[in-house]
Design a protein around this motif. Sequence first.
Motif, PDB file in Angstrom:
ATOM      1  N   LYS A 146      30.430   3.645 -36.780  1.00 15.44           N
ATOM      2  CA  LYS A 146      29.554   2.470 -36.750  1.00 15.44           C
ATOM      3  C   LYS A 146      29.303   2.080 -35.303  1.00 15.44           C
ATOM      4  O   LYS A 146      30.183   2.206 -34.452  1.00 15.44           O
ATOM      5  N   LEU A 147      28.098   1.580 -35.068  1.00 15.48           N
ATOM      6  CA  LEU A 147      27.708   1.157 -33.726  1.00 15.48           C
ATOM      7  C   LEU A 147      27.035  -0.200 -33.838  1.00 15.48           C
ATOM      8  O   LEU A 147      26.167  -0.396 -34.694  1.00 15.48           O
ATOM      9  N   TYR A 148      27.455  -1.146 -32.989  1.00 21.38           N
ATOM     10  CA  TYR A 148      26.918  -2.509 -33.042  1.00 21.38           C
ATOM     11  C   TYR A 148      26.332  -2.896 -31.686  1.00 21.38           C
ATOM     12  O   TYR A 148      26.851  -2.511 -30.632  1.00 21.38           O
ATOM     13  N   ALA A 149      25.250  -3.652 -31.744  1.00 21.89           N
ATOM     14  CA  ALA A 149      24.609  -4.153 -30.528  1.00 21.89           C
ATOM     15  C   ALA A 149      24.194  -5.606 -30.755  1.00 21.89           C
ATOM     16  O   ALA A 149      23.699  -5.954 -31.831  1.00 21.89           O
ATOM     17  N   GLY A 150      24.406  -6.439 -29.756  1.00 22.41           N
ATOM     18  CA  GLY A 150      23.983  -7.824 -29.825  1.00 22.41           C
ATOM     19  C   GLY A 150      22.629  -8.008 -29.164  1.00 22.41           C
ATOM     20  O   GLY A 150      22.241  -7.244 -28.285  1.00 22.41           O
ATOM     21  N   CYS A 151      21.913  -9.035 -29.591  1.00 23.99           N
ATOM     22  CA  CYS A 151      20.620  -9.352 -29.000  1.00 23.99           C
ATOM     23  C   CYS A 151      20.479 -10.860 -28.932  1.00 23.99           C
ATOM     24  O   CYS A 151      20.476 -11.528 -29.976  1.00 23.99           O
ATOM     25  N   PRO A 152      20.399 -11.438 -27.727  1.00 20.57           N
ATOM     26  CA  PRO A 152      20.292 -12.892 -27.603  1.00 20.57           C
ATOM     27  C   PRO A 152      19.068 -13.432 -28.333  1.00 20.57           C
ATOM     28  O   PRO A 152      18.034 -12.771 -28.427  1.00 20.57           O
ATOM     29  N   ALA A 153      19.197 -14.634 -28.849  1.00 23.46           N
ATOM     30  CA  ALA A 153      18.087 -15.278 -29.557  1.00 23.46           C
ATOM     31  C   ALA A 153      16.870 -15.392 -28.647  1.00 23.46           C
ATOM     32  O   ALA A 153      16.984 -15.699 -27.468  1.00 23.46           O
ATOM     33  N   GLY A 154      15.719 -15.092 -29.190  1.00 25.79           N
ATOM     34  CA  GLY A 154      14.488 -15.210 -28.432  1.00 25.79           C
ATOM     35  C   GLY A 154      14.087 -13.980 -27.658  1.00 25.79           C
ATOM     36  O   GLY A 154      13.003 -13.952 -27.067  1.00 25.79           O
ATOM     37  N   HIS A 155      14.937 -12.959 -27.657  1.00 34.21           N
ATOM     38  CA  HIS A 155      14.598 -11.724 -26.945  1.00 34.21           C
ATOM     39  C   HIS A 155      13.859 -10.787 -27.905  1.00 34.21           C
ATOM     40  O   HIS A 155      14.388  -9.758 -28.336  1.00 34.21           O
ATOM     41  N   GLU A 156      12.630 -11.158 -28.238  1.00 33.29           N
ATOM     42  CA  GLU A 156      11.877 -10.404 -29.239  1.00 33.29           C
ATOM     43  C   GLU A 156      11.643  -8.952 -28.823  1.00 33.29           C
ATOM     44  O   GLU A 156      11.646  -8.052 -29.663  1.00 33.29           O
ATOM     45  N   VAL A 157      11.438  -8.729 -27.522  1.00 35.95           N
ATOM     46  CA  VAL A 157      11.188  -7.358 -27.063  1.00 35.95           C
ATOM     47  C   VAL A 157      12.416  -6.486 -27.293  1.00 35.95           C
ATOM     48  O   VAL A 157      12.312  -5.351 -27.755  1.00 35.95           O
TER      49      VAL A 157
END
Length: 228
Positions: A146-157
Amino acid sequence: MSTTSTLTSEERRAYAQLPRYFRWFTEHCVLRQLDGADVPRIWRAVVQPAFKQCWSGTAPRNEHEVKDLVRSGLSAWQQGTGYWMAVVKRQSHELVGCVGMHSVGPTRTVWTIDWFTHPNFLATPIAVEAIMATGDLTFAALGAQKLYAGCPAGHEVFEQMLNDAGFIEVIPAGSLDQYTHKPRASSLFEMRREDWKAIRREYTDHTGAPSLASLGTASLHRPALELL
């Protein structure tokens, strides 16, 4: 003599620890270990106004923190617990960004990734290729499940690049964290090994084997130049 080899089908070597000069090649990119010469290159990217939406986590606040990132990355590499790698273009050697892969727990089957994309390459096909290459490397060379990545809110790109690379959002930003009981500042994206295999099957050449652009090659020999 070069020990470069194409990793195809299920016949791939899973490393207990990546060698010092391990590099991962795709059609347009090379992933290699960070070194001190990358510090000014990363810092020049960080100070650009557009950079605020180019890092998946908390961006360094000064050049000293960039140096700490590189030093800690080298230490984690030696211990086999994490790998920070620069992503550069194969022909021009321009810095596309950097990626960090970190194992979770003793089994080393679950990994998280952090990364930044240089503002000049944000939302470009080569940036998506770099994210896909990180997944390929983690699943094929490190044996991840399994591989997980976070993405801050509002970073649509960033969200779109993760989706284009095959990640699926499993926890949205703003949802309540069960431990802190506060809204989450970032979304969590996941890719499972079976999902990765399905994606790789979509990127095969006429022989049925994964193409260079979809899977890449690994090289273990020491490069003639330290900076690729």
